[in-house]
Scaffold this motif. Structure first.
Motif, PDB file in Angstrom:
ATOM      1  N   UNK A   1     -44.531   4.238 -23.702  1.00 12.72           N
ATOM      2  CA  UNK A   1     -43.645   3.073 -23.668  1.00 12.72           C
ATOM      3  C   UNK A   1     -44.191   1.962 -24.551  1.00 12.72           C
ATOM      4  N   UNK A   2     -45.502   1.766 -24.556  1.00 10.55           N
ATOM      5  CA  UNK A   2     -46.113   0.717 -25.367  1.00 10.55           C
ATOM      6  C   UNK A   2     -45.939   1.000 -26.855  1.00 10.55           C
ATOM      7  N   UNK A   3     -46.068   2.246 -27.254  1.00  7.54           N
ATOM      8  CA  UNK A   3     -45.877   2.603 -28.657  1.00  7.54           C
ATOM      9  C   UNK A   3     -44.447   2.327 -29.092  1.00  7.54           C
ATOM     10  N   UNK A   4     -43.491   2.613 -28.226  1.00  2.65           N
ATOM     11  CA  UNK A   4     -42.089   2.355 -28.519  1.00  2.65           C
ATOM     12  C   UNK A   4     -41.834   0.845 -28.667  1.00  2.65           C
ATOM     13  N   UNK A   5     -42.401   0.045 -27.759  1.00  4.39           N
ATOM     14  CA  UNK A   5     -42.244  -1.411 -27.824  1.00  4.39           C
ATOM     15  C   UNK A   5     -42.903  -1.957 -29.085  1.00  4.39           C
TER      16      UNK A   5
ATOM     17  N   UNK B   1     -49.548  -8.039 -30.084  1.00  2.70           N
ATOM     18  CA  UNK B   1     -50.048  -6.794 -29.511  1.00  2.70           C
ATOM     19  C   UNK B   1     -49.251  -6.449 -28.266  1.00  2.70           C
ATOM     20  N   UNK B   2     -49.231  -5.173 -27.930  1.00  2.55           N
ATOM     21  CA  UNK B   2     -48.633  -4.711 -26.684  1.00  2.55           C
ATOM     22  C   UNK B   2     -49.780  -4.411 -25.731  1.00  2.55           C
ATOM     23  N   UNK B   3     -49.721  -5.005 -24.546  1.00  4.58           N
ATOM     24  CA  UNK B   3     -50.798  -4.868 -23.555  1.00  4.58           C
ATOM     25  C   UNK B   3     -50.362  -3.885 -22.479  1.00  4.58           C
ATOM     26  N   UNK B   4     -51.244  -2.945 -22.158  1.00  3.58           N
ATOM     27  CA  UNK B   4     -50.978  -1.989 -21.080  1.00  3.58           C
ATOM     28  C   UNK B   4     -52.068  -2.117 -20.029  1.00  3.58           C
ATOM     29  N   UNK B   5     -51.743  -1.668 -18.819  1.00  2.00           N
ATOM     30  CA  UNK B   5     -52.742  -1.706 -17.743  1.00  2.00           C
ATOM     31  C   UNK B   5     -53.223  -0.311 -17.369  1.00  2.00           C
ATOM     32  N   UNK B   6     -52.534   0.729 -17.885  1.00  2.00           N
ATOM     33  CA  UNK B   6     -52.883   2.103 -17.543  1.00  2.00           C
ATOM     34  C   UNK B   6     -52.559   2.998 -18.736  1.00  2.00           C
TER      35      UNK B   6
ATOM     36  N   UNK C   1     -49.416 -11.543 -18.160  1.00  2.00           N
ATOM     37  CA  UNK C   1     -48.056 -10.996 -18.109  1.00  2.00           C
ATOM     38  C   UNK C   1     -47.706 -10.533 -16.701  1.00  2.00           C
ATOM     39  N   UNK C   2     -46.399 -10.585 -16.387  1.00  2.00           N
ATOM     40  CA  UNK C   2     -45.949 -10.178 -15.057  1.00  2.00           C
ATOM     41  C   UNK C   2     -45.801  -8.672 -14.946  1.00  2.00           C
ATOM     42  N   UNK C   3     -45.372  -8.018 -16.019  1.00  2.00           N
ATOM     43  CA  UNK C   3     -45.180  -6.569 -16.009  1.00  2.00           C
ATOM     44  C   UNK C   3     -45.878  -5.956 -17.220  1.00  2.00           C
ATOM     45  N   UNK C   4     -46.149  -4.681 -17.124  1.00  2.00           N
ATOM     46  CA  UNK C   4     -46.784  -3.957 -18.225  1.00  2.00           C
ATOM     47  C   UNK C   4     -45.926  -2.768 -18.587  1.00  2.00           C
TER      48      UNK C   4
ATOM     49  N   UNK D   1     -42.500  -4.969 -33.605  1.00  2.00           N
ATOM     50  CA  UNK D   1     -43.387  -5.271 -34.723  1.00  2.00           C
ATOM     51  C   UNK D   1     -44.800  -5.646 -34.332  1.00  2.00           C
ATOM     52  N   UNK D   2     -45.282  -5.119 -33.226  1.00  2.00           N
ATOM     53  CA  UNK D   2     -46.659  -5.392 -32.800  1.00  2.00           C
ATOM     54  C   UNK D   2     -47.627  -4.590 -33.660  1.00  2.00           C
ATOM     55  N   UNK D   3     -48.815  -5.136 -33.861  1.00  2.00           N
ATOM     56  CA  UNK D   3     -49.812  -4.492 -34.717  1.00  2.00           C
ATOM     57  C   UNK D   3     -50.710  -3.513 -33.981  1.00  2.00           C
ATOM     58  N   UNK D   4     -50.830  -3.648 -32.645  1.00  2.00           N
ATOM     59  CA  UNK D   4     -51.756  -2.783 -31.910  1.00  2.00           C
ATOM     60  C   UNK D   4     -51.318  -2.674 -30.451  1.00  2.00           C
ATOM     61  N   UNK D   5     -51.840  -1.642 -29.791  1.00  2.00           N
ATOM     62  CA  UNK D   5     -51.694  -1.476 -28.341  1.00  2.00           C
ATOM     63  C   UNK D   5     -53.088  -1.626 -27.768  1.00  2.00           C
ATOM     64  N   UNK D   6     -53.244  -2.552 -26.812  1.00  2.00           N
ATOM     65  CA  UNK D   6     -54.557  -2.854 -26.242  1.00  2.00           C
ATOM     66  C   UNK D   6     -54.480  -2.800 -24.727  1.00  2.00           C
ATOM     67  N   UNK D   7     -55.646  -2.745 -24.087  1.00  2.00           N
ATOM     68  CA  UNK D   7     -55.711  -2.724 -22.633  1.00  2.00           C
ATOM     69  C   UNK D   7     -55.748  -4.152 -22.091  1.00  2.00           C
ATOM     70  N   UNK D   8     -55.315  -4.285 -20.857  1.00  2.00           N
ATOM     71  CA  UNK D   8     -55.357  -5.561 -20.151  1.00  2.00           C
ATOM     72  C   UNK D   8     -56.807  -6.011 -19.969  1.00  2.00           C
ATOM     73  N   UNK D   9     -57.019  -7.295 -19.822  1.00  2.00           N
ATOM     74  CA  UNK D   9     -58.380  -7.823 -19.642  1.00  2.00           C
ATOM     75  C   UNK D   9     -59.056  -7.262 -18.410  1.00  2.00           C
ATOM     76  N   UNK D  10     -58.296  -7.115 -17.319  1.00  2.00           N
ATOM     77  CA  UNK D  10     -58.896  -6.706 -16.039  1.00  2.00           C
ATOM     78  C   UNK D  10     -58.829  -5.210 -15.799  1.00  2.00           C
ATOM     79  N   UNK D  11     -58.250  -4.443 -16.698  1.00  2.00           N
ATOM     80  CA  UNK D  11     -58.105  -2.999 -16.469  1.00  2.00           C
ATOM     81  C   UNK D  11     -59.414  -2.284 -16.668  1.00  2.00           C
TER      82      UNK D  11
END
Length: 100
Positions: free
Chosen positions: A81-85, A70-75, A55-58, A90-100
């Motif tokens: 914001x991720x919980x709101x999205x 899922x909603x992906x966050x980097x921090x 993704x370009x933005x988080x 209708x996302x099932x989970x909030x997860x971290x980025x692969x490289x974070x």
């Protein structure tokens, strides 16, 4: 006659407490879930670009191979914001980025 507030004879006063016989120290390490390596970003029109998997933005909405969104966050600061999205889209989970 003794007062009820006098220390009980034979018991150490709180200032003279004995050292503990055992000391238990617990350390926890919480590892957040990571996004699947094969997940692909989903844009606002629910279109996916199978070539670009980063993704370009988080926070970013992504779809895993299983179809789970899922909603992906980097921090960790992006959790609100991720919980709101996740609730809006209708996302099932909030997860971290692969490289974070």
């Amino acid at each position: 006659m003794r007062s009820l507030l006098d220390p009980i004879p034979g018991c150490p006063s709180p200032e003279d407490e004995l050292p503990l016989a055992h000391e238990v120290i617990l350390q926890w390490r919480v590892v957040p879930p990571r996004v699947s390596a094969n997940a692909i970003p989903v844009d606002a029109e629910e279109k996916t670009d199978k070539k670009d998997k980063t993704p370009e933005t988080f926070p970013a909405l992504m779809r895993e191979v299983s179809g789970r969104r899922v909603v992906v966050i980097s921090d960790h600061a992006q959790l609100d914001a991720a919980a709101r999205i996740a609730e809006e889209r209708g996302a099932k989970a909030v997860v971290m980025n692969r490289s974070a």
